[in-house]
Enzyme design. Structure first.
Site, PDB file in Angstrom:
ATOM      1  N   LYS A 197       0.981  -1.208   0.047  1.00  0.00           N
ATOM      2  CA  LYS A 197       0.180  -0.030   0.182  1.00  0.00           C
ATOM      3  C   LYS A 197       0.871   1.297  -0.039  1.00  0.00           C
ATOM      4  O   LYS A 197       0.658   2.022  -0.660  1.00  0.00           O
ATOM      5  CB  LYS A 197      -0.786  -0.033   1.306  1.00  0.00           C
ATOM      6  CG  LYS A 197      -1.741   1.435   1.360  1.00  0.00           C
ATOM      7  CD  LYS A 197      -2.340   1.285   2.592  1.00  0.00           C
ATOM      8  CE  LYS A 197      -2.904   2.909   3.246  1.00  0.00           C
ATOM      9  NZ  LYS A 197      -3.399   2.784   4.441  1.00  0.00           N
ATOM     10  N   ASP A 237      -6.913   1.136   1.048  1.00  0.00           N
ATOM     11  CA  ASP A 237      -6.934   1.836   2.356  1.00  0.00           C
ATOM     12  C   ASP A 237      -8.553   1.042   2.892  1.00  0.00           C
ATOM     13  O   ASP A 237      -9.013   0.300   2.137  1.00  0.00           O
ATOM     14  CB  ASP A 237      -6.766   2.856   2.828  1.00  0.00           C
ATOM     15  CG  ASP A 237      -7.726   3.734   2.109  1.00  0.00           C
ATOM     16  OD1 ASP A 237      -8.849   3.316   1.483  1.00  0.00           O
ATOM     17  OD2 ASP A 237      -7.899   4.869   2.693  1.00  0.00           O
TER      18      ASP A 237
END
Length: 217
Positions: free
Chosen positions: A124, A143
């Site tokens: 991420k 997320d």
């Protein structure tokens, strides 16, 4: 077995959200790739607002990889304490600074493989840096907001972020990946909230199966 997501519908939904949030962008403040990397590491389990408050002074005190590599760990912990998990984050920042010096001459690498090999940097974080600092779409940032919305829209049946990312990347062209995460995050913060989404205000309600939604407003 759940039906496979319809790509045409998904693109229409994304287009509507892009029109709804034309100013969607990375909410972390930064002026260079290192600052974005540090801010994203600090953003784990912390709000962007809090991270921006902390990094305003942090970036002045630690202007480069060498500054993080040579930082006093206890002092750094105190400076980032309010972001949560500060001991682990401080250790990662020091180790990351050292790794950047040793492997990359203090510069931020531009590949997913090299970034995720750095201490404290997962997929991420790497996608955030590549997409926003370098304009390189190597993946789609997943997320908590993206995960929630993708599930509610039926774009994925998975809960693992990497599998969600693969599902979303299959739905959208590569040039959409970076901005798609921004508009989904904005939508998650303003409308498709947890646990109670504001469905009556949602611009894509007619295309949303509302999977997993038990109550809404």
């Amino acid at each position: 077995m759940a039906a496979k997501p319809d790509r045409k519908t998904a693109l229409r939904v994304l287009g509507t959200l892009e029109e709804t949030y034309p100013d969607a962008h990375c909410a972390l403040n930064y002026s260079n790739p290192l600052e974005l990397l540090v801010a994203t590491i600090l953003s784990a389990q912390c709000t962007d607002v809090r991270v921006n408050q902390v990094t305003e002074g942090l970036f002045r005190r630690y202007p480069d990889a060498a500054a993080y590599a040579g930082a006093d760990l206890s002092a750094l912990e105190e400076e980032i304490r309010s972001t949560g998990f500060f001991r682990n984050k401080a250790r990662n920042l020091v180790a990351c600074g050292a790794a950047l010096l040793e492997r990359h001459g203090g510069e931020i690498p531009r590949t997913l493989e090299a970034l995720t090999a750095l201490p404290g940097v997962g997929r991420k974080t790497a996608n955030v840096v590549l997409g926003n600092a370098f304009g390189l779409a190597e993946g789609l940032v997943v997320d908590t907001h993206v995960k929630r919305i993708a599930g509610r829209l039926g774009w994925t049946r998975h809960s693992d972020p990497e599998r969600i990312e693969r599902d979303l990347c299959a739905l959208f062209p590569r040039e959409k990946w970076t901005q798609a995460s921004h508009v989904l995050i904005f939508h998650g913060r303003q409308i498709c909230k947890a646990p109670t989404p504001l469905c009556t205000l949602c611009p894509v309600l007619s295309d949303c199966p509302r999977i997993g939604v038990t109550r809404s407003r």
